[in-house]
Design a protein around this motif. Sequence first.
Motif, PDB file in Angstrom:
ATOM      1  N   GLY A 149       0.740  -1.004   0.130  1.00 25.11           N
ATOM      2  CA  GLY A 149      -0.108   0.005   0.078  1.00 25.11           C
ATOM      3  C   GLY A 149       1.275   1.618   0.136  1.00 25.11           C
ATOM      4  N   CYS A 175      -0.689   1.823  -5.514  1.00 24.58           N
ATOM      5  CA  CYS A 175      -1.711   2.931  -5.197  1.00 24.58           C
ATOM      6  C   CYS A 175      -1.734   3.204  -6.789  1.00 24.58           C
ATOM      7  CB  CYS A 175      -1.351   4.458  -4.529  1.00 24.58           C
ATOM      8  SG  CYS A 175      -1.899   3.402  -2.470  1.00 24.58           S
ATOM      9  N   SER A 230      -4.898   8.525  -2.275  1.00 26.07           N
ATOM     10  CA  SER A 230      -5.735   7.660  -1.652  1.00 26.07           C
ATOM     11  C   SER A 230      -7.177   7.177  -1.793  1.00 26.07           C
ATOM     12  CB  SER A 230      -5.719   7.297   0.060  1.00 26.07           C
ATOM     13  OG  SER A 230      -3.955   6.196   0.452  1.00 26.07           O
ATOM     14  N   ILE A 243      -9.147  -0.930  -0.046  1.00 22.38           N
ATOM     15  CA  ILE A 243      -8.523  -0.909   1.112  1.00 22.38           C
ATOM     16  C   ILE A 243      -8.333  -1.932   1.799  1.00 22.38           C
ATOM     17  CG2 ILE A 243      -6.509   0.041   1.554  1.00 22.38           C
ATOM     18  CD1 ILE A 243      -7.556   2.550   0.087  1.00 22.38           C
TER      19      ILE A 243
END
Length: 385
Positions: free
Chosen positions: A22, A27, A169, A179
């Motif tokens: 992550g 991402c 995000s 996520i």
Amino acid sequence: MSTAAQQTGGRTSAPTAIIIGGGVIGCAAAFELSKAGYACTLLDKGAIHQEASTAAAGMLGAQVEIHQPGPFYELCRQSQEIYKAWIDELEQIGGVTAQYIGKGILRAALTEEDELELRSRLSWIQNADWMKPEDMRRIEPELSAEVRGGLHFHADHQVHPVWLAKSLSAAIVRQGCRIREWTPVFKLLTEPGTGRICGVQTSEGPLYADIVVLASGAWSPALTGPLGIKLDMFPVKGQCISVKTGAPIIRSTVFTHGCYIVPKLDGSYIIGATQAEAGFDKQVTVKAIAELHGKAAALLPRIEEAEFISSWAGLRPGTRDGLPYLGETSELPGLIFATGHYRNGILLAPVTGRIVAQIAAGDKPLEDLKPFSPMRDSAKATASL
């Protein structure tokens, strides 16, 4: 590749992707895959963006950080060229600024040896001008009187790594990416009979997808090793400090051998960064911070007047040849490698995301990926026998 979409009840379901890691690279892959129509699940062993990504300074140094021409330099330039449009798209979709600053970087020489090395780049580097000491101080008057001259990199801009993480995000969540934090991956799952990567084993059980993207930085070798692919990767600890002044003392990023000072929109400066192969240790040491402070003050004396804010350490995913692992292999079909970006993960995020999406679609990537092959270490080992 396996079938990208499955027929269910007369409807065509979206192809699925699991992204392991992550950070900014993971991402970015999720962002581009989501745009291409994939239903993405992003997994991280802890909270997202808590490793190398937000421990960075955010320089987009395609010119200043690269010391020789070649495929890696070209890959960095490609990513730099698309960066601003990529940021604009992130901000439009997610609604969160990445704090992109287009001020350029001044790479100053404080020694004769450093000056000679910088001048040697002029034969191949792009978007750079040699500047005399007085010309550099016209741009940034607070630079040390010891500056011997240097290079002005017009196109080497910057983002705030923490805000880039927030922007990414927000964009991937808006696009429907799921996520799952605190969900470590223990192994890659293979399809019986074919050996194709079809999912991952997590702390909460198995998860399956059409493709799996490996973007877990320095933790990547633990997943490929049991399947016969050795990645010559290792963590490189980098320590940074953040300081603040009442009024700006520089507006451009300034850089010298072993130290950079990056001004942010909130009036703070990130000073970095050390390099040490120290395993997975993230302890901040007084010695390293003192050395950084000394180098920063030698370049920008007034930084000694700044207020100390914080210090931290991050683990960069280093490789022995300094190149990332990008692409796919016939040995592990279904797995896309996007790891080992070392000091350039922030810079290479857009082009890496694009490469992942191109491979997932079955298209030939625009970039030549041979130098970044995940099998290059095995090939070198075989050649040496």
